[in-house]
Scaffold this active site. Structure first.
Site, PDB file in Angstrom:
ATOM      1  N   CYS A   1       0.836  -1.199   0.000  1.00  0.00           N
ATOM      2  CA  CYS A   1       0.000   0.000   0.000  1.00  0.00           C
ATOM      3  C   CYS A   1       0.874   1.254   0.000  1.00  0.00           C
ATOM      4  CB  CYS A   1      -0.895   0.036   1.246  1.00  0.00           C
ATOM      5  SG  CYS A   1      -1.911  -1.428   1.464  1.00  0.00           S
TER       6      CYS A   1
ATOM      7  N   ASP B   1      -2.714  -9.974   5.614  1.00  0.00           N
ATOM      8  CA  ASP B   1      -1.536  -9.981   6.483  1.00  0.00           C
ATOM      9  C   ASP B   1      -1.560  -8.829   7.474  1.00  0.00           C
ATOM     10  OD1 ASP B   1      -1.238  -8.378   4.207  1.00  0.00           O
ATOM     11  OD2 ASP B   1       0.942  -8.449   4.280  1.00  0.00           O
TER      12      ASP B   1
ATOM     13  N   ILE C   1      15.855  -5.636 -18.722  1.00  0.00           N
ATOM     14  CA  ILE C   1      15.832  -4.340 -19.406  1.00  0.00           C
ATOM     15  C   ILE C   1      17.094  -4.170 -20.237  1.00  0.00           C
ATOM     16  CG2 ILE C   1      16.836  -3.173 -17.397  1.00  0.00           C
ATOM     17  CD1 ILE C   1      14.276  -1.522 -19.716  1.00  0.00           C
TER      18      ILE C   1
END
Length: 601
Positions: free
Chosen positions: A2, A95, A285
């Site tokens: 988050c 969690d 990449i």
């Protein structure tokens, strides 16, 4: 995973809190919630990884304990069962939902029970109301904060642009910050480029009340107690621990991918991850065109060896000037590593391929002695600390001083510099040389320079990065290894190479180490778009703005790079360019010109 934000003390209107949430929505697009009262608020932007249909934050226990958190807790199932034994109940399997009960049971010692990466904020309204903040052992999840003693308030967020949008947060820059940045590629420790903003250090627990203010406590990790034996035994032990931790990082209800640069660290992680992840996808990449340091052949060899679905991401250097604004904004402060562009493009491709989680090999060099500067420091004589500190710089000391105005040089002589502070710390108390270096690398450079770059530029594309080499069991094993099993002569990461033996293609194991970075020396040459962008960004009018850089010296540096390109000059031009983009993009009111003028009166 988050993004979190909030304040304690004072009052922030709901519309301002929603604005803060919008600035971090890329890191949590699945849900945006906040809750609070007149004098506090906690907010969350959610990237749903575990128990996708539940997990609304803030998590609560009764009316008195409220929690928001950013990260992943890998031992949440074990903790949930333990807490149930104490009588706590849970309505979901997220969690983070165990955190209010864990805090209620253990108080501010709750982080010591967590295995994972996290930044946690708790509002405890029992007795004297307080705010508690905590970060994980490695500093994988950043938490920026601003304290205003005059109003008794503290504001915090996962990202700097969001924090700067909180009421009362001053955007004035730290005057010595330019030298600190050029000396270490980004500010180390708790400083940011903003004078009034700090970042909570790794393994920290902070308590804030309106009456007592802020108190920060650094948690001491458990001492390493490792029986490693000889090199082969150490390699076997490390492979066992790393395999177990990589397995734990498969946790979640969404597919997991791997980042594979083609070097030892990410290749080993990919090889250990692949057997437990059906149809694993790996990403590499590279740059369109013919440039030095191309590693795609090694990454492809690892993918074939491990049986992954290989994705070759190609970035066009012509796009880099257009990307710099976005990259610098997401970082929130300048970072002189040219790999920032590549990191941003890479994780955008991971997101576009449909993945929310990627496992990487970051942090092995710091833990196991992989940097050439570490080996050189062990070979050097009494001046080792000077040479080591110089190796950290984006711009060498002599060139830095030529680029500065006379007023800024005088200011730094009075105030002291980051390089002087680091040298003093390295030589303090006659510590073992490798341990002093490792402590600096792990405690300051890794979180500030490396982990924040990875976190911010992956979450810019709503991708959560997991780092096995930052797991506590791995770091304790690494710190407990005798010097000879980390570094011997020109050999670094000896135990890690032993762990990888037989698990990777010989072409990867036997290749010479090279830094994975953007080939800016070749790109900052005549005829390339990046050089013209540097000239525009570092024009005399732009540079003269705050009185710290000499416009003429900066112009001469760019001309010398164009005429005779070198790695040293290219990185100096790049670093100055990034700093100027940061000032413009962040709307930073430097105040440096005024401060330097006042000192000369």
């Amino acid at each position: 995973m988050c993004r979190i934000y909030g304040h304690f003390g004072g009052h922030v209107p709901d519309d301002r809190l929603r604005a803060v949430a919008r600035l971090q929505r890329h890191g949590g697009p699945d849900a945006q919630t906040h809750h609070g009262a007149d004098t506090w608020a906690l907010g969350n932007n959610r990237l749903a990884i575990v128990d996708l249909d539940h997990g609304e934050q803030p998590y609560t226990l009764g009316d008195s304990i409220h929690v928001v958190f950013n990260g992943e807790i890998y031992n949440h199932r074990e903790l949930r069962e333990r807490l149930r034994g104490f009588g706590y109940t849970f309505t979901d399997h997220c969690d983070g939902s165990i955190l209010p009960a864990l805090y209620h049971r253990y108080g501010t010692d709750f982080p010591e029970h967590l295995d994972g990466m996290f930044a946690v904020a708790v509002v405890d309204l029992r007795a004297e109301p307080k705010l508690v903040l905590a970060t994980d052992e490695a500093g994988m999840k950043p938490l920026y904060y601003h304290q205003d003693p005059s109003t008794g308030t503290l504001s915090f967020s996962s990202e700097l642009p969001a924090l700067l949008s909180m009421p009362g947060v001053d955007r004035s820059v730290w005057t010595e910050g330019l030298d600190s940045y050029l000396s270490t590629k980004t500010p180390f420790g708790e400083r940011t480029m903003f004078a009034a903003v700090r970042v909570l250090p790794r393994a920290a627990t902070a308590e804030f009340t309106e009456r007592s203010g802020l108190r920060v406590h650094r948690r001491t990790p458990a001492p390493a107690d490792v029986e490693t034996g000889d090199l082969n035994q150490a390699g076997e032990r490390l492979r066992e621990v790393l395999s177990r931790e990589v397995g734990r990082l498969r946790l979640g209800d969404v597919p997991v991918s791997a980042i594979t640069s083609g070097g030892l660290d990410s290749s080993l992680v990919t090889a250990l991850l692949a057997p437990g992840v059906p149809d694993l996808h790996s990403f590499n990449i590279a740059y369109r065109g013919d440039w030095p340091f191309d590693e795609r052949e090694y990454a492809r060899a690892v993918a074939e060896y491990a049986g992954t679905n290989y994705h070759q991401v190609e970035s066009d250097p012509e796009d880099f000037p257009d990307l710099l604004d976005e990259v610098v904004w997401h970082l929130g402060q300048p970072n002189a590593d040219p790999i920032t562009i590549s990191t941003y493009v890479l994780f955008r491709a991971v997101h576009d391929a449909g993945f929310k989680v990627a496992v990487t090999g970051d942090a092995a060099d710091e833990m196991f002695g992989g940097y050439g500067r570490m080996r050189q420091a062990l070979r050097d004589g009494s001046d080792w600390a000077d040479r080591y500190v110089e190796s950290l710089a984006a711009v060498p000391r002599g060139l830095r001083e030529r680029l500065y105005t006379a007023e800024y040089r005088d200011h730094l002589r009075r105030q002291g510099t980051a390089s002087e502070r680091i040298k003093h710390d390295l030589l303090a108390d006659g510590r073992d040389r490798l341990e002093a270096i490792t402590e600096l690398e792990v405690d300051e450079r890794l979180p500030a320079y490396h982990l924040r770059r990875v976190d911010h530029l992956s979450m810019a594309s709503s991708v959560e990065v997991r780092l096995p080499f930052c797991q506590p069991e791995v770091t304790r094993l690494a710190r407990g290894l005798p010097r000879d099993l980390r570094i011997r002569g020109d050999e670094g990461k000896r135990a890690l190479y032993a762990a990888a033996k037989g698990r990777l293609p010989d072409s990867v194991l036997n290749r010479s180490k090279q830094p994975f970075t953007l080939p800016i020396t070749s790109m900052l040459t005549e005829g390339n778009k990046l050089l013209e962008f540097a000239r525009q960004t570092l024009s005399p009018d732009e540079v003269a703005g705050d009185g710290r850089l000499d416009p003429r010296a900066v112009g001469e540096l760019i001309d010398h790079q164009a005429a005779e390109p070198t790695d040293e000059k290219a990185l100096a031009v790049w670093s100055l360019m990034i700093h100027q983009v940061w000032i413009r993009r962040m709307g930073a009111g430097t105040g440096a010109h005024r401060e330097l003028a006042e000192e000369t009166v």
